[in-house]
Design a protein around this motif. Structure first.
Motif, PDB file in Angstrom:
ATOM      1  N   ASN A  66       0.849  -1.215   0.000  1.00  0.00           N
ATOM      2  CA  ASN A  66       0.000   0.000   0.000  1.00  0.00           C
ATOM      3  C   ASN A  66       0.871   1.247   0.000  1.00  0.00           C
ATOM      4  O   ASN A  66       0.860   2.027   0.950  1.00  0.00           O
ATOM      5  CB  ASN A  66      -0.875   0.030   1.255  1.00  0.00           C
ATOM      6  CG  ASN A  66      -1.855  -1.100   1.284  1.00  0.00           C
ATOM      7  OD1 ASN A  66      -2.410  -1.475   0.256  1.00  0.00           O
ATOM      8  ND2 ASN A  66      -2.077  -1.655   2.445  1.00  0.00           N
ATOM      9  N   THR A  70      -2.878   8.096  -1.368  1.00  0.00           N
ATOM     10  CA  THR A  70      -3.789   9.024  -2.046  1.00  0.00           C
ATOM     11  C   THR A  70      -4.857   9.544  -1.085  1.00  0.00           C
ATOM     12  O   THR A  70      -5.666  10.374  -1.452  1.00  0.00           O
ATOM     13  CB  THR A  70      -4.461   8.336  -3.246  1.00  0.00           C
ATOM     14  OG1 THR A  70      -5.000   7.096  -2.778  1.00  0.00           O
ATOM     15  CG2 THR A  70      -3.482   8.044  -4.359  1.00  0.00           C
ATOM     16  N   GLY A 386      -5.011  -3.358 -12.960  1.00  0.00           N
ATOM     17  CA  GLY A 386      -5.775  -2.130 -12.750  1.00  0.00           C
ATOM     18  C   GLY A 386      -6.572  -1.749 -13.989  1.00  0.00           C
ATOM     19  O   GLY A 386      -7.442  -0.894 -13.936  1.00  0.00           O
ATOM     20  N   ASP A 484      -6.615  -3.117  -6.178  1.00  0.00           N
ATOM     21  CA  ASP A 484      -5.963  -2.118  -7.018  1.00  0.00           C
ATOM     22  C   ASP A 484      -5.812  -0.865  -6.175  1.00  0.00           C
ATOM     23  O   ASP A 484      -6.089  -0.889  -4.971  1.00  0.00           O
ATOM     24  CB  ASP A 484      -6.749  -1.874  -8.321  1.00  0.00           C
ATOM     25  CG  ASP A 484      -8.188  -1.442  -8.062  1.00  0.00           C
ATOM     26  OD1 ASP A 484      -8.478  -0.944  -6.957  1.00  0.00           O
ATOM     27  OD2 ASP A 484      -9.026  -1.601  -8.963  1.00  0.00           O
ATOM     28  N   SER A 485      -5.402   0.215  -6.799  1.00  0.00           N
ATOM     29  CA  SER A 485      -5.091   1.395  -5.989  1.00  0.00           C
ATOM     30  C   SER A 485      -6.336   1.942  -5.281  1.00  0.00           C
ATOM     31  O   SER A 485      -6.231   2.624  -4.278  1.00  0.00           O
ATOM     32  CB  SER A 485      -4.451   2.472  -6.856  1.00  0.00           C
ATOM     33  OG  SER A 485      -5.310   2.769  -7.926  1.00  0.00           O
ATOM     34  N   LYS A 486      -7.538   1.611  -5.809  1.00  0.00           N
ATOM     35  CA  LYS A 486      -8.754   2.116  -5.155  1.00  0.00           C
ATOM     36  C   LYS A 486      -9.167   1.214  -4.000  1.00  0.00           C
ATOM     37  O   LYS A 486      -9.761   1.672  -3.022  1.00  0.00           O
ATOM     38  CB  LYS A 486      -9.886   2.226  -6.167  1.00  0.00           C
ATOM     39  CG  LYS A 486      -9.619   3.293  -7.217  1.00  0.00           C
ATOM     40  CD  LYS A 486     -10.780   3.428  -8.192  1.00  0.00           C
ATOM     41  CE  LYS A 486     -10.331   4.076  -9.473  1.00  0.00           C
ATOM     42  NZ  LYS A 486      -9.620   3.161 -10.375  1.00  0.00           N
ATOM     43  N   LEU A 487      -8.871  -0.072  -4.101  1.00  0.00           N
ATOM     44  CA  LEU A 487      -9.361  -1.010  -3.078  1.00  0.00           C
ATOM     45  C   LEU A 487      -8.336  -1.387  -2.019  1.00  0.00           C
ATOM     46  O   LEU A 487      -8.691  -1.683  -0.880  1.00  0.00           O
ATOM     47  CB  LEU A 487      -9.876  -2.286  -3.759  1.00  0.00           C
ATOM     48  CG  LEU A 487     -11.166  -2.084  -4.543  1.00  0.00           C
ATOM     49  CD1 LEU A 487     -11.629  -3.396  -5.150  1.00  0.00           C
ATOM     50  CD2 LEU A 487     -12.262  -1.531  -3.640  1.00  0.00           C
TER      51      LEU A 487
END
Ligand code: MIC
Ligand code: SF4
Length: 641
Positions: A66, A70, A386, A484-487
């Motif tokens: 992680n 963001t 992604g 992914d970067s959102k989850l």
């Protein structure tokens, strides 16, 4: 009768059971590792166990997954892990230090010791002659608290390596060839033990690449004996004193043997969307590409980076390609910077990333729509990058670097690109990335993103519910709980993750499961392959899924289901047709199955038709299921059962 190396170590570490394949055993654990995306849950579970100092010789908490911050979530999780590490005497590896497996190999791996880690690629340290096993976070928390780990005793598959690989053939091609032969389920409940005169032609980090991708075979772990190459690597790490010579008995017997002649191998590629979809690189010569990624725990060693840098030196990355490079550790980055290789990469036009997992787990560098990405990583499941419609091909660092220059898949190396010998230079060590403190009174930091761990429900003799999902073969944990970067920032927030469960396979699943108040999932062969993420069981637990009915299960995921009190029921391939989405089923005879019959009856409530399913468990697994999961069992009867 002589013993394999794997069984020599296992018999020395055995604390319960006997070394009979398929039966339950317990082993003493010397080392543990966690990484942040599975670590937050593991440490919440460790906290719930109420221990002070960990019971293992060395426990390390890495921050490598992680890494994009963001929002507040990731750094909150980092701080939580740092505070727990201090409270329990766990070494903390700061973000930026590198990928857990690379760092564990460099800094802590020791021949003959055992390691359990909350990441499926923990077997990377098998290159050092360790029994190194990937497990769910809760199993790792138990190992930290008790110094023990429980597993199904694996059989041993011996792979004899003979011959010497040709210059442009790399260790990645050896393991891709093995994946082509054995497939992604060929290693389930097996230890892959390497031997043969070809081993001497493989450096320690070559061996690490091979052990790393043993995870893609579904193997419990992979292991190499130790020799002068092991010693050489330990000298590079200034850890010569840790060397122990270990090997199998001369007359060792194995359950299976496979011979690979490395002399006849050529560069290989795994095509989308499974690591065993292997063809020769030559057969794809000329395929246009958009992106190249060099890095990940599979191929980010000093030697890999030096080979890639040599190919890039004085060249230009093709205008149509984005090349990203992430060295495996801060030491490697420092060395590349000191010897000018980093300069060669930058001059060619590469994007240098901080040392960590990055694009491998979809944390940045998602390819363009329908993009073709060549990556030196280990997994190419659909959507993992992604970008859902991207095509990811798994290749060696050499093929990756060459293709980045050409703009298409290429095997046409020029002679002056070849780095014959990567010198065994001493590593530039950086202790400033490690924090090693212990204060049992230290306060644990908890950010608002951290939600409680879901608990399972006590076993019942009969279960009734709807089939809320029906899927095919080789469903990976990336399908069950995408990352992914959102989850990834929500790994400590199961209710949020649940909303995205199976979204890339069946977007209606979440609503269906909620409306039905839970139920059953039906899967095919090798259900739950891939990562160790226990979220792939925590989310179904949260959604009140009480059983997964499948043709076969991947090892770590099966354990994670049981740890959560979810029944893994095995059916025959042709019986998948018995199940219809949204139909109501009743599973009967669960107590009898747990008490020895190993069989349940599954009835279709509307039609009255029924089949038999297998529910075969070890005594320890039975206890976990009875209590509705391992955490519940520990709360009621303690960890030592
Ligand atoms: C992976 O490679 O899939 C991961 C991300 O490292 C996982 C762990 C996770 O899901 O957090 C693994 O391999 O276990
Ligand atoms: Fe990280 Fe990728 Fe290795 Fe998993 S496979 S530990 S995401 S580098």
């Amino acid at each position: 009768m002589g013993k394999s190396l794997a069984y020599k170590i296992l018999s020395e570490k055995l604390v319960s059971g006997e070394l009979v394949p398929g039966t339950g055993i317990g082993i003493e654990i010397d080392q543990t590792l966690t990484q942040d995306s599975t670590g937050t849950m593991a440490y919440l579970q460790l906290e719930a166990m109420g221990v002070d100092h960990v019971a293992v010789k060395k426990a390390v908490a890495y921050i490598d997954h992680n890494m994009l911050q963001t929002g507040f979530e990731n750094m909150d999780d980092h701080e939580f892990i740092r505070s727990v590490a201090k409270r329990h005497g766990i070494v903390f590896s700061r973000p930026g230090n590198g990928v857990c497996h690379q760092l564990q190999l460099e800094n802590f791996s020791k021949p003959g010791q055992t390691l359990v880690g909350s990441d499926s690629h923990t077997p990377t340290c098998g290159a050092m002659g360790m029994i190194a096993i990937g497990a769910g976070g809760l199993d790792v928390a138990v190992a930290m608290a008790t110094g023990k780990y429980y597993l199904q005793c694996p059989s041993v598959l011996n792979i004899k390596l003979v011959g010497e690989k040709a210059p442009w053939v790399s260790a990645k091609d050896v393991i891709l060839k093995i994946l082509e032969i054995l497939t992604v389920k060929g290693g389930t409940n097996k230890i892959v033990e390497y031997s043969g005169e070809g081993i001497k032609n493989l450096s320690l980090t070559d061996r690490a690449t091979i052990c790393n991708m043993g995870a893609e075979l579904g193997a419990t772990t992979s292991i190499f004996p130790t020799d002068e190459n092991t010693l050489e690597y330990l000298k590079q790490q200034d850890r010569e004193a840790d060397y122990v010579q270990i090997q199998a008995d001369e007359d060792a017997t194995y359950d299976e043997v496979l011979e690979i002649d490395m002399a006849v191998l050529e560069p290989m590629v795994a095509k989308p969307h499974n690591p065993d979809n292997v063809v020769t690189a030559k057969s794809l010569e000329g395929m246009k590409i958009n992106q190249v990624v060099i890095g990940s725990c599979t191929n980010s060693s000093y030697a890999d980076m030096m080979r890639a840098a040599k190919i890039l030196k004085g060249k230009r990355v093709n205008n149509d390609v984005s090349l990203v490079i992430a060295p495996g550790s801060s030491s490697i980055l420092a060395m590349l910077s000191a010897n000018g290789a980093l300069q060669d990469m930058i001059q060619a036009g590469a994007r240098i990333l901080e040392c960590g997992c990055g694009p491998c787990i979809g944390m940045g560098q998602a390819p363009l729509s329908k993009g073709v990405s060549l990556r030196t990583i280990n997994r190419n499941f659909k959507g993992r990058s992604g970008t859902n419609d991207a095509e990811v091909y798994l290749v060696s660092p050499e093929i990756a670097a060459l293709s980045a220059i050409k703009g298409y898949m290429s095997t046409e190396f020029e002679d002056d690109m070849y780095l014959d010998v990567v010198e065994n230079v001493e590593f530039i060590k950086n202790p400033n990335y490690f924090i090693d403190e212990y204060d049992p009174k230290h306060e644990v930091y908890m950010g608002p993103n951290i939600k409680p761990v879901p608990r399972g429900e006590k076993a019942e003799d009969n279960l009734q519910g709807k089939v809320v999902l029906k899927v095919g073969d080789n469903i990976s944990t990336d399908h069950i709980v995408p990352s992914d970067s959102k989850l990834l920032p929500f790994r400590s927030n199961v209710p949020h993750l649940a909303k995205f469960s199976f979204s890339k396979v069946d977007p209606e699943f979440y609503d269906r499961a909620i409306n039905a108040g839970g139920g059953f999932i039906v899967g095919g062969d090798n259900y739950g392959q891939g990562s160790s993420r226990e979220h792939a069981a925590l989310v179904p637990n949260h959604l009140k899924i009480r059983a997964v009915i499948a043709v076969s299960f991947a090892r770590i995921h099966r354990s994670n289901l049981i740890n959560n009190g979810i029944l893994p029921i095995v059916i025959k391939e042709e019986e998948q047709d018995f199940f219809t989405l949204n139909d109501e089923y009743k599973i009967e005879g669960i107590f009898a199955a747990l008490n020895g019959t190993g069989k349940v009856t599954i009835n279709n409530v509307a039609t009255g038709a029924y089949i038999e399913g297998k529910l075969e468990v070890t005594p320890r697994e039975k206890t976990m299921i009875e209590f509705g999961g391992l955490l519940n069992a520990i709360k009621e009867i303690g960890g030592d059962f």
